[in-house]
Motif scaffolding. Structure first.
Motif, PDB file in Angstrom:
ATOM      1  N   LYS A   6      -2.232  -3.084 -10.572  1.00 33.19           N
ATOM      2  CA  LYS A   6      -3.543  -2.981  -9.721  1.00 33.19           C
ATOM      3  C   LYS A   6      -4.244  -1.747 -10.149  1.00 33.19           C
ATOM      4  O   LYS A   6      -5.593  -2.005 -10.026  1.00 33.19           O
ATOM      5  N   TYR A   7      -3.705  -0.472 -10.245  1.00 33.82           N
ATOM      6  CA  TYR A   7      -4.430   0.645 -10.752  1.00 33.82           C
ATOM      7  C   TYR A   7      -5.016   0.506 -11.968  1.00 33.82           C
ATOM      8  O   TYR A   7      -6.406   0.837 -12.043  1.00 33.82           O
ATOM      9  N   LYS A  21       0.702  -1.363  -0.038  1.00 33.51           N
ATOM     10  CA  LYS A  21      -0.106   0.038   0.115  1.00 33.51           C
ATOM     11  C   LYS A  21       0.708   1.308  -0.068  1.00 33.51           C
ATOM     12  O   LYS A  21       0.792   2.289  -0.816  1.00 33.51           O
ATOM     13  N   TYR A  29       2.331   1.871  -3.184  1.00 32.59           N
ATOM     14  CA  TYR A  29       1.316   2.267  -4.333  1.00 32.59           C
ATOM     15  C   TYR A  29       1.037   3.571  -4.200  1.00 32.59           C
ATOM     16  O   TYR A  29       0.868   4.316  -5.116  1.00 32.59           O
ATOM     17  N   GLY A  35      -7.507  -2.475 -11.785  1.00 37.56           N
ATOM     18  CA  GLY A  35      -8.722  -2.646 -10.852  1.00 37.56           C
ATOM     19  C   GLY A  35      -8.631  -3.699  -9.942  1.00 37.56           C
ATOM     20  O   GLY A  35      -9.781  -4.089  -9.450  1.00 37.56           O
ATOM     21  N   ILE A  36      -7.461  -4.240  -9.604  1.00 36.47           N
ATOM     22  CA  ILE A  36      -7.253  -5.377  -8.907  1.00 36.47           C
ATOM     23  C   ILE A  36      -7.685  -4.987  -7.190  1.00 36.47           C
ATOM     24  O   ILE A  36      -6.993  -3.882  -7.063  1.00 36.47           O
ATOM     25  N   SER A  37      -8.345  -5.850  -6.731  1.00 41.64           N
ATOM     26  CA  SER A  37      -8.710  -5.425  -5.474  1.00 41.64           C
ATOM     27  C   SER A  37      -7.616  -5.692  -4.469  1.00 41.64           C
ATOM     28  O   SER A  37      -6.689  -6.391  -4.852  1.00 41.64           O
ATOM     29  N   ASP A  38      -7.797  -4.985  -3.192  1.00 41.75           N
ATOM     30  CA  ASP A  38      -6.821  -5.215  -2.091  1.00 41.75           C
ATOM     31  C   ASP A  38      -6.507  -6.528  -1.783  1.00 41.75           C
ATOM     32  O   ASP A  38      -5.420  -7.126  -1.438  1.00 41.75           O
ATOM     33  N   GLU A  39      -7.523  -7.543  -1.743  1.00 42.44           N
ATOM     34  CA  GLU A  39      -7.656  -8.844  -1.399  1.00 42.44           C
ATOM     35  C   GLU A  39      -7.035  -9.548  -2.346  1.00 42.44           C
ATOM     36  O   GLU A  39      -6.347 -10.668  -2.075  1.00 42.44           O
ATOM     37  N   ASP A  40      -7.278  -9.307  -3.732  1.00 46.09           N
ATOM     38  CA  ASP A  40      -6.718 -10.116  -4.709  1.00 46.09           C
ATOM     39  C   ASP A  40      -5.084  -9.791  -5.326  1.00 46.09           C
ATOM     40  O   ASP A  40      -4.313 -10.713  -5.758  1.00 46.09           O
ATOM     41  N   ILE A  41      -4.794  -8.536  -4.675  1.00 45.92           N
ATOM     42  CA  ILE A  41      -3.529  -8.281  -5.495  1.00 45.92           C
ATOM     43  C   ILE A  41      -2.082  -9.004  -4.977  1.00 45.92           C
ATOM     44  O   ILE A  41      -1.411  -9.170  -5.390  1.00 45.92           O
TER      45      ILE A  41
END
Length: 222
Positions: free
Chosen positions: A187-188, A149, A152, A191-197
């Motif tokens: 991720k950006y 994070k 990011y 649009g990959i989620s916090d859970e999937d990244i």
């Protein structure tokens, strides 16, 4: 329409030794050099207008190997060297030259106290579960280091403010950086989620290619 190519640097010597590198300026391994050259062959049909990379040698070397295989001369643009009205950069580049922008914003995730440690030895010291959380979670940082994070939050503003404007001008862009800074960008973009990244892996020397049109990215199958 423009093209964006993202490349994680080739294998470094500390990748080979299974050590946390982070911001330590580790060079490429012999395999990493071969990976960069193989990547260049994969990209030989592309004509890039501008390149971006981090401040770390392993990314810069990978970029220069890719450009040399395309018979391009990379020229770094050093914004921090501006002096009053002095102009130290050419107003234009010929067909054999490539402007390169370099920024710490594209550096690898900073691993703090883990930097330099062998990953297996770190598991023995801190426990396998804790090291897994530090490595793979989105928002848990290792001691004195960055989480994904955190990475990011420094990478994406740079991407928006410095890289996307070239794409909007229909320029083809190559970015050579690191596993975590590029995972942040992907991720950006996707649009990959916090859970999937945490499940997303990026191989060394393996390009990820998008076209960009009307403000939207579309991943191109290799």
């Amino acid at each position: 329409m423009s093209i964006l190519v993202l490349v994680r640097h080739g294998e470094s010597r500390w990748n080979l030794e299974n050590r946390f590198a982070g911001w330590v300026d580790v060079p490429l391994s012999e395999k990493g050099i071969r990976e960069a050259i193989d990547c260049a062959k994969h990209l030989e049909s592309f004509e890039f207008d501008v390149a971006f990379t981090s401040k770390l040698t392993r990314a810069q070397t990978t970029l220069f190997l890719i450009l040399s295989c395309q018979k391009k001369t990379g020229i770094f643009l050093h914004d921090d060297l501006k002096r009053d009205n002095w102009s130290h950069h050419p107003m234009r580049f010929d067909d054999t030259e490539m402007p390169i922008y370099s920024s710490e914003a594209l550096n690898e995730r900073y691993y703090g106290k883990l930097q330099g440690q062998n990953k297996q030895q770190a598991r023995e010291v801190y426990g396998e579960e804790q090291v897994f959380i530090w490595r793979r979670s989105f928002d848990v940082a290792p001691p004195d280091g960055e989480s994904l994070k955190d990475t990011y939050e420094r990478t994406i503003p740079y991407f928006k403010n410095n890289i996307i404007p070239f794409l909007e001008k229909d320029k083809d862009v190559i970015v050579v950086a690191h596993g975590n800074s590029l995972r942040s960008v992907i991720k950006y973009i996707e649009g990959i989620s916090d859970e999937d990244i945490p499940k997303f892996e990026l191989s060394t020397g393996d390009p990820v290619i998008y076209d960009y049109k009307m403000g939207k990215f579309n991943k191109i199958k290799k």
